[in-house]
Scaffold this motif. Structure first.
Motif, PDB file in Angstrom:
ATOM      1  N   GLU A   1       1.396  -1.090   0.182  1.00  0.00           N
ATOM      2  CA  GLU A   1       0.128  -0.289   0.006  1.00  0.00           C
ATOM      3  C   GLU A   1       0.673   0.973  -0.251  1.00  0.00           C
ATOM      4  O   GLU A   1       0.662   2.383  -0.642  1.00  0.00           O
ATOM      5  CB  GLU A   1      -1.070  -0.300   1.455  1.00  0.00           C
TER       6      GLU A   1
ATOM      7  N   SER B   1      -8.105  -0.073  -5.004  1.00  0.00           N
ATOM      8  CA  SER B   1      -8.986   0.110  -4.601  1.00  0.00           C
ATOM      9  C   SER B   1      -9.859   0.385  -5.424  1.00  0.00           C
ATOM     10  O   SER B   1     -10.034   1.036  -6.662  1.00  0.00           O
ATOM     11  CB  SER B   1      -9.671   1.162  -3.449  1.00  0.00           C
TER      12      SER B   1
ATOM     13  N   HIS C   1       2.001   2.231  -3.339  1.00  0.00           N
ATOM     14  CA  HIS C   1       1.138   2.724  -4.327  1.00  0.00           C
ATOM     15  C   HIS C   1       0.931   4.634  -3.754  1.00  0.00           C
ATOM     16  O   HIS C   1      -0.010   4.690  -4.187  1.00  0.00           O
ATOM     17  CB  HIS C   1      -0.261   1.600  -4.443  1.00  0.00           C
TER      18      HIS C   1
ATOM     19  N   GLU D   1      -1.691   4.496  -1.456  1.00  0.00           N
ATOM     20  CA  GLU D   1      -2.589   3.462  -0.685  1.00  0.00           C
ATOM     21  C   GLU D   1      -3.089   2.874  -1.017  1.00  0.00           C
ATOM     22  O   GLU D   1      -2.055   2.001  -2.517  1.00  0.00           O
ATOM     23  CB  GLU D   1      -4.322   4.766  -1.167  1.00  0.00           C
ATOM     24  N   ALA D   2      -3.986   1.862  -0.550  1.00  0.00           N
ATOM     25  CA  ALA D   2      -3.985   0.756  -0.904  1.00  0.00           C
ATOM     26  C   ALA D   2      -4.781   0.610  -2.070  1.00  0.00           C
ATOM     27  O   ALA D   2      -6.123   1.452  -2.832  1.00  0.00           O
ATOM     28  CB  ALA D   2      -5.148  -0.587  -0.039  1.00  0.00           C
TER      29      ALA D   2
END
Length: 297
Positions: A77, A85, A80, A82-83
């Protein structure tokens, strides 16, 4: 492919080996945990989904032109930002491959990651994405604005051919294909990006219309296309700002630009056979421009 999609569906940590020298594709490295090699000038970053120091040592021992500089462990995560999604951009839904069967909830405002699964019907035909370790998870503002620009162009009339310069994960090529019955050439100078884009093309069964290859997009600037998408570095974009490039393109999307870089591109367009048709801006930071040919008297 694993049941929940993608090559590394349960990926939590990245194991990165920073190598002096150009390691190539790293095809000599055996094992299921090798994700690929990202080259930047004369250094390489070997990515693994599990600790693999012994494999890297063996690989480097057989390659006297290489040497290990450092190694890192990093949450996926964090790599990037953040994860990856599920999200909606315009009329299109994008879903990490491991969430193929998902039920979306409408966001309270704007775009963004969505809450856990709801009781709504399964969304038909989302674009499945496995970005691996390359740019194009969809969480960057310029990706969303490029999708908006794509939708704007496809509403204006038929588009038959698209060039995606610096395709990364292939996310914008897939979006273009989903929006129309087009043929898309997805180019990236980095072979790991091109390979990742090919994986995502196969994941979405678009091989008949989307081709991802390793290549320098600047070598294709003189070729005619109905639409060019260039979400790339400003330094690269400057090199393609020529009359020849814009003379045989119906539309060009220019993105990945900070405010000062956007001003520079607009100034360069003044002496070229193209004008800014529409622009998008996220919080005044990232800028995207759509150009079309100037009308001649």
């Amino acid at each position: 492919m694993p049941e929940d999609g993608g090559r590394f569906p349960r990926l939590k940590d990245l194991y990165i080996y920073y190598v002096d020298g150009r390691a190539g594709t790293g095809e000599e490295i055996a094992g299921p945990h090798f994700m690929g090699n990202w080259e930047e000038e004369d250094v390489s970053f070997l990515f693994f989904s599990a600790p693999s120091r012994a494999l890297v040592d063996d690989f480097i021992e057989a390659r006297p032109d290489l040497s290990l500089i450092d190694e890192y462990r990093m949450p996926y995560e964090q790599w990037h930002g953040e994860a990856p999604s599920r999200f909606r951009a315009g009329s299109l839904w994008f879903v990490p491959a491991r969430f193929q069967d998902f039920r979306p909830q409408e966001p309270s405002a704007g775009h963004g990651p969505f809450p856990p699964v709801s009781s709504e019907p399964v969304l038909p035909d989302p674009i499945l994405m496995d970005p691996g370790v390359v740019f194009g998870a969809g969480n960057h503002a310029t990706t969303r604005d490029c999708v908006a620009a794509l939708e704007f162009v496809f509403r204006r009339g038929p588009v038959k051919t698209v060039l995606d310069m610096g395709t990364g994960s292939g996310i914008l090529s897939l979006a273009a294909r989903r929006l129309g019955r087009v043929r898309v050439l997805a180019l990236d100078l980095n072979f790991l990006a091109a390979a990742t884009a090919r994986d995502n093309i196969r994941l979405n069964h678009m091989e008949d219309r989307v081709l991802a290859v390793k290549g320098n997009a600047l070598d294709f600037t003189d070729f005619p296309f109905d639409l060019v998408v260039a979400n790339i570095h400003h330094d690269v974009m400057k090199d393609m700002m020529t009359p020849e490039f814009f003379s045989n393109k119906s539309y060009v999307i220019l993105s990945g630009l900070l405010k000062s870089q956007g001003r520079d591109i607009v100034q360069r367009l003044e002496g070229l056979p193209a004008k800014v048709e529409k622009r998008w801006s996220r919080d005044g930071v990232w800028h995207t421009f759509l150009t079309s040919p100037k009308k001649t008297d």
